[in-house]
Structures are given as structure tokens and as C-alpha cells.
Design a protein around this motif. Sequence first.
Motif, PDB file in Angstrom:
ATOM      1  N   PRO A 117       7.970 -22.530  19.180  1.00 13.61           N
ATOM      2  CA  PRO A 117       9.067 -22.915  18.520  1.00 13.61           C
ATOM      3  C   PRO A 117       8.541 -23.374  17.143  1.00 13.61           C
ATOM      4  O   PRO A 117       7.706 -24.189  17.099  1.00 13.61           O
ATOM      5  CB  PRO A 117       9.926 -23.628  19.222  1.00 13.61           C
ATOM      6  CG  PRO A 117       9.643 -23.051  20.684  1.00 13.61           C
ATOM      7  CD  PRO A 117       8.061 -23.035  20.688  1.00 13.61           C
ATOM      8  N   GLY A 118       9.125 -22.873  15.950  1.00 14.57           N
ATOM      9  CA  GLY A 118       8.831 -23.374  14.363  1.00 14.57           C
ATOM     10  C   GLY A 118       7.899 -22.603  14.019  1.00 14.57           C
ATOM     11  O   GLY A 118       7.503 -22.701  12.732  1.00 14.57           O
ATOM     12  N   ASP A 119       7.212 -21.448  14.697  1.00 12.20           N
ATOM     13  CA  ASP A 119       6.189 -20.746  14.053  1.00 12.20           C
ATOM     14  C   ASP A 119       6.995 -19.828  13.162  1.00 12.20           C
ATOM     15  O   ASP A 119       8.026 -19.319  13.513  1.00 12.20           O
ATOM     16  CB  ASP A 119       5.568 -19.899  15.141  1.00 12.20           C
ATOM     17  CG  ASP A 119       4.681 -20.523  15.894  1.00 12.20           C
ATOM     18  OD1 ASP A 119       4.139 -21.827  15.307  1.00 12.20           O
ATOM     19  OD2 ASP A 119       4.046 -20.145  16.782  1.00 12.20           O
ATOM     20  N   ASN A 120       6.525 -19.892  11.674  1.00 11.52           N
ATOM     21  CA  ASN A 120       7.133 -18.951  10.668  1.00 11.52           C
ATOM     22  C   ASN A 120       6.439 -17.671  10.716  1.00 11.52           C
ATOM     23  O   ASN A 120       4.993 -17.796  10.653  1.00 11.52           O
ATOM     24  CB  ASN A 120       6.996 -19.706   9.370  1.00 11.52           C
ATOM     25  CG  ASN A 120       7.974 -20.929   9.198  1.00 11.52           C
ATOM     26  OD1 ASN A 120       9.218 -20.785   9.862  1.00 11.52           O
ATOM     27  ND2 ASN A 120       7.480 -22.120   8.766  1.00 11.52           N
ATOM     28  N   ILE A 121       7.009 -16.594  10.646  1.00  9.92           N
ATOM     29  CA  ILE A 121       6.298 -15.407  10.635  1.00  9.92           C
ATOM     30  C   ILE A 121       5.999 -14.686   9.179  1.00  9.92           C
ATOM     31  O   ILE A 121       7.060 -14.621   8.644  1.00  9.92           O
ATOM     32  CB  ILE A 121       7.205 -14.168  11.639  1.00  9.92           C
ATOM     33  CG1 ILE A 121       7.296 -14.669  12.923  1.00  9.92           C
ATOM     34  CG2 ILE A 121       6.323 -12.951  11.750  1.00  9.92           C
ATOM     35  CD1 ILE A 121       8.355 -13.842  14.012  1.00  9.92           C
ATOM     36  N   ILE A 122       4.772 -14.579   9.098  1.00  8.97           N
ATOM     37  CA  ILE A 122       4.553 -14.234   7.825  1.00  8.97           C
ATOM     38  C   ILE A 122       4.520 -12.461   7.661  1.00  8.97           C
ATOM     39  O   ILE A 122       4.683 -12.074   6.836  1.00  8.97           O
ATOM     40  CB  ILE A 122       3.038 -14.871   7.312  1.00  8.97           C
ATOM     41  CG1 ILE A 122       3.099 -16.330   7.585  1.00  8.97           C
ATOM     42  CG2 ILE A 122       2.842 -14.434   5.888  1.00  8.97           C
ATOM     43  CD1 ILE A 122       4.116 -16.910   6.936  1.00  8.97           C
ATOM     44  N   THR A 123       3.607 -12.007   8.682  1.00 11.50           N
ATOM     45  CA  THR A 123       3.507 -10.599   8.454  1.00 11.50           C
ATOM     46  C   THR A 123       3.735 -10.046  10.047  1.00 11.50           C
ATOM     47  O   THR A 123       3.464 -10.731  11.047  1.00 11.50           O
ATOM     48  CB  THR A 123       2.045 -10.226   8.265  1.00 11.50           C
ATOM     49  OG1 THR A 123       0.937 -10.624   9.119  1.00 11.50           O
ATOM     50  CG2 THR A 123       1.861 -10.760   6.656  1.00 11.50           C
ATOM     51  N   ILE A 164       1.366 -15.981  11.765  1.00 16.63           N
ATOM     52  CA  ILE A 164       2.458 -17.039  11.646  1.00 16.63           C
ATOM     53  C   ILE A 164       1.683 -18.217  10.964  1.00 16.63           C
ATOM     54  O   ILE A 164       0.503 -18.266  10.810  1.00 16.63           O
ATOM     55  CB  ILE A 164       2.854 -17.361  13.007  1.00 16.63           C
ATOM     56  CG1 ILE A 164       1.607 -17.943  13.845  1.00 16.63           C
ATOM     57  CG2 ILE A 164       3.544 -16.290  13.580  1.00 16.63           C
ATOM     58  CD1 ILE A 164       1.766 -19.538  13.836  1.00 16.63           C
ATOM     59  N   LYS A 165       2.481 -18.801  10.178  1.00 16.19           N
ATOM     60  CA  LYS A 165       2.180 -20.132   9.839  1.00 16.19           C
ATOM     61  C   LYS A 165       2.875 -21.352  11.040  1.00 16.19           C
ATOM     62  O   LYS A 165       3.801 -21.436  11.065  1.00 16.19           O
ATOM     63  CB  LYS A 165       2.458 -20.436   8.400  1.00 16.19           C
ATOM     64  CG  LYS A 165       2.161 -21.871   7.771  1.00 16.19           C
ATOM     65  CD  LYS A 165       2.411 -22.142   6.569  1.00 16.19           C
ATOM     66  CE  LYS A 165       1.715 -21.292   5.518  1.00 16.19           C
ATOM     67  NZ  LYS A 165       0.398 -21.734   5.160  1.00 16.19           N
ATOM     68  N   ARG A 166       1.906 -22.053  11.422  1.00 17.63           N
ATOM     69  CA  ARG A 166       2.646 -23.048  12.409  1.00 17.63           C
ATOM     70  C   ARG A 166       3.063 -24.228  11.830  1.00 17.63           C
ATOM     71  O   ARG A 166       2.366 -24.896  10.813  1.00 17.63           O
ATOM     72  CB  ARG A 166       1.267 -23.503  13.262  1.00 17.63           C
ATOM     73  CG  ARG A 166       1.758 -24.384  14.309  1.00 17.63           C
ATOM     74  CD  ARG A 166       1.101 -24.165  15.740  1.00 17.63           C
ATOM     75  NE  ARG A 166       1.893 -22.884  16.225  1.00 17.63           N
ATOM     76  CZ  ARG A 166       1.101 -22.330  17.409  1.00 17.63           C
ATOM     77  NH1 ARG A 166       0.155 -22.871  17.910  1.00 17.63           N
ATOM     78  NH2 ARG A 166       1.973 -21.147  17.799  1.00 17.63           N
ATOM     79  N   ALA A 167       4.157 -24.517  12.201  1.00 22.53           N
ATOM     80  CA  ALA A 167       5.077 -25.828  11.659  1.00 22.53           C
ATOM     81  C   ALA A 167       4.148 -26.892  12.006  1.00 22.53           C
ATOM     82  O   ALA A 167       3.585 -27.228  13.080  1.00 22.53           O
ATOM     83  CB  ALA A 167       6.368 -25.842  12.131  1.00 22.53           C
TER      84      ALA A 167
END
Length: 458
Positions: free
Chosen positions: A167-173, A241-244
Motif C-alpha cells: 500500500p502506498g506504492d505509486n505506479i509509474i509505468t 513503482i516509487k515506494r512511499a
Amino acid sequence: MRTKSTLLLLIVAIIVGFAARATFQVSHVARSRVEPNAPNPSTAAAPTGPRTDVGTRSDVDLRPLEIFYNVLKLVRDEYVEPIDKPQEKKMAYGSIRSMLDSLHDPLTRFLEPEQVEAYLKMSEGKFQGIGAVIQVVQVKQNGFTEEGLSVLSVVPGSPAEKAGLKPGDNIITVNGKMILPYDPYQRVEKLLKDAQTQQIPREKLVKILEAENDRIKNGIGFQKALDMLCSNNSNEIEIAIKRAGTGANLTFKINPATTVVNPVTWWNPKPDIVCVKVRLLNKKAVDELAQAIPEFKQKGYRAVILDLRDSLGGSLEAAQSIAGMFSPGKTLTIIQLPKSKTKPIKAAVQPADRVWSGGLAVLVNSSTSGLSEVLAASLRDNQSAKLIGTKTAGQNLKQTFVELSDGSGITITTGKYLTPKSKDFKGVGLNADIAVNGNSEQIDKAVEILSKPKGGSV
């Protein structure tokens, strides 16, 4: 001269892109959560809705339909290639999608018949795709605020959980394609506007325009990305992803599959206290709790910890039934409807043996969303149950599913769930009464409080 001609070509391409935004586009709709909104978005139990057909409405302006019909007839009669029935259906579906997409509401969307089938299976706890609840969030980057995708929660036992998504991972591609917002051209619009008032070197302007052109050309709309993430139509999906928190950039390769969720489980953190984990608000959860609560009373348990952390949401009917096992007949929520109307929704009235009257605490976190938040708020307002954990997601949009005459369907945002005290928690969530980080620490705190020699909820 090469620089000048390149700039002109890029500007022409951008103008063509602007024009294309006004045309009907075919995009795929994600099978996302219904209650809550999700997000989301966002996977959740899907409430059934009425089957409907277009009727005669005196308050509906039908002139846009006349324009649509004229265009369809023109294409059918004049297009160079024959237009068959499947192609006409594809055009109609694409038009409906574009109409709903213009609302910029990811929870109001069109579902084709096969998507409806998968969507309704979510009420049974069967989730397709990578097995994560994906929400649309506002992302600030390079001076722009655009829509992006973020993981709200991960379905237990899913491919996403096994791969390590959190949870919180922002999906980049997705599969190497950058996620595009609703309006992928807003950066270019601002750039061209700034170029009129600022002295931007031509070579720099060309370089930026080329980068933006590549981003749009090679990107993927987030609705189509959601569809890929929430279906079993791909053999393998690569997600960057970019991890929060850490800011780390990670890549996962995930094979989509159907994940079956057990909606309710319980265990004893202490002999006289039972912790009930509710992952999904559906009929099975209601039936299992209806059998469990009399058992808890017979065993002499003094308190229940209702664990709504990472709950996947569910149906309003299930939330009413479960709320009725703790606060029968009390207000579950107040629905804010269009035109400033409101409608109070009561918890169900349950038989006495199914009503818990002992100690009660509720665990929540940032992945507690939608109707799980509604349930938590009602138990706090009606039973004085303390919310223990962290702030909730703040997703309170009410979704209505309508099945159409050909088996397709739409989900539409029709209201907002407010707390029994009429608080709107959209975007802000519910604050925990007792803020505690860490899964085990939250349970320990609930046990500590419920073990104190005082009755009732805490």
C-alpha cells in the motif's frame, strides 16, 4: 533551419493532438471497487443494480443524441469501408466511455458484458488481475498536478502480495509505458503559453516538446492501465513503482490471476478477547458473523476487536447488516444526494442473540476505505468504540451499478457517505482516536484497553 522546422512540426502535431481530444476515443474501463469508491478504483464487492433501458424523459435534452445519430449515419453511409454490426457496437461503446470519461471521475465508467461478469464476481470475493486495490491520486511533479495511480491495499494471497507490492506504492509505468493523466496535454499547453511570455531558447523548447511528444505517444491512459491491472487478460505485467516513504524505484513482474478472499477470520490475542478480521463486506461475511457472535457470547468473551484494516469495502446492505450486530437500528450513514438532498441509512435490526453488547474496539489504517470507513464511523458515533491505528483513506463516494439491456453496465457516482454526525470525510479520512503505528502494536493497544476493568465499548 532544422530547429525551426522541427519546432513547427511538433507544434502541428500537438495541435492535432488537441483536436483528437474532442473526438470519440476507445479506451478500456478498469474493473475497480464499487463500494467504496474507490476507490476505487479503485476492487470491492459489487452491489447489484437495476437493469434499465432508455426511456422517454421530458427533462433530458436529447439534442446531443441527435448529433450522435447524424454522425453515426454519416459514417455508416459515407465511410470508405463497410461498417458492420460489431464495428458499430465498438463505436457505440467507445462513445459511452468518452462521455463518462469527460466527467473525470474514475469511479463513473462503462463496463462491457464480460467486464460486468467479472465485476459482479467481486461480491463473491473473487478478484481478477494482480490483486491490488488501485486508486487514482493527484501527483505533483515538475510543477504540475496530474492524476496518477497508487496502491491503496493489497488483496491477501494475491499475485501482487506475493510479488511484494505494498500500500502506498505509486505506479509509474505499466509494461514500460508511462501512466498518462486525463489531460496529457496540459504540460504542453502551459509550455506554449509560457513561451509567449518568457524568453525560452528555441533549442530548449524543441527538446522539451520532443520529450512531451514521446511521453504522450508512448504512454498509456490510466483507465487502460487499470483495466490491465484488474483483469486476467495478460500473461505477465511489468510494473514500475516509487515506494512511499523511501522513494525507492522498484520493478515487479506479476502474473495476473483470480484471487479468492475469505471475508471473515478471527483469532484470540487473549483468551477472553477475540479479534475479528473483516476483509470484505458481503453476504458471506454477514452469514459468518451471524453465526460467530452467538458463539462468542457462549464462550464468554468479554470483548471484540473489529479489524477493518486493509478492508476491501463491499456492499451497503452488508454494511447495514454488520452494523446491526453492534448497534441495531442506529444510523449507519447519511447519504448526501444530488441537489443537496440527504437520506439517512439505518443499521439492520438483528435478533438479540446476534447482537454484541460487550467491549468493542475498531482497528483502522490508511487502507480502510469507503464503506469500511462508514462502518467504523458508525460504531464510533453510536457505540463510542475507539478507532485505533492510523487515519483512514477518506474515500466516501457512493457508487451505483446499473446493468444495461445488452448485458453491459455502468457504475456511476450518485452520492457521498457521511458519518452519522453528518461529517464529510472525503479526502481527509477519519482520525484514529488512539494513534498507533505497526500492525502488532495496534492489536496490543486494543487488547490493553479492552482488558481494563470497565464495560462497554472503549
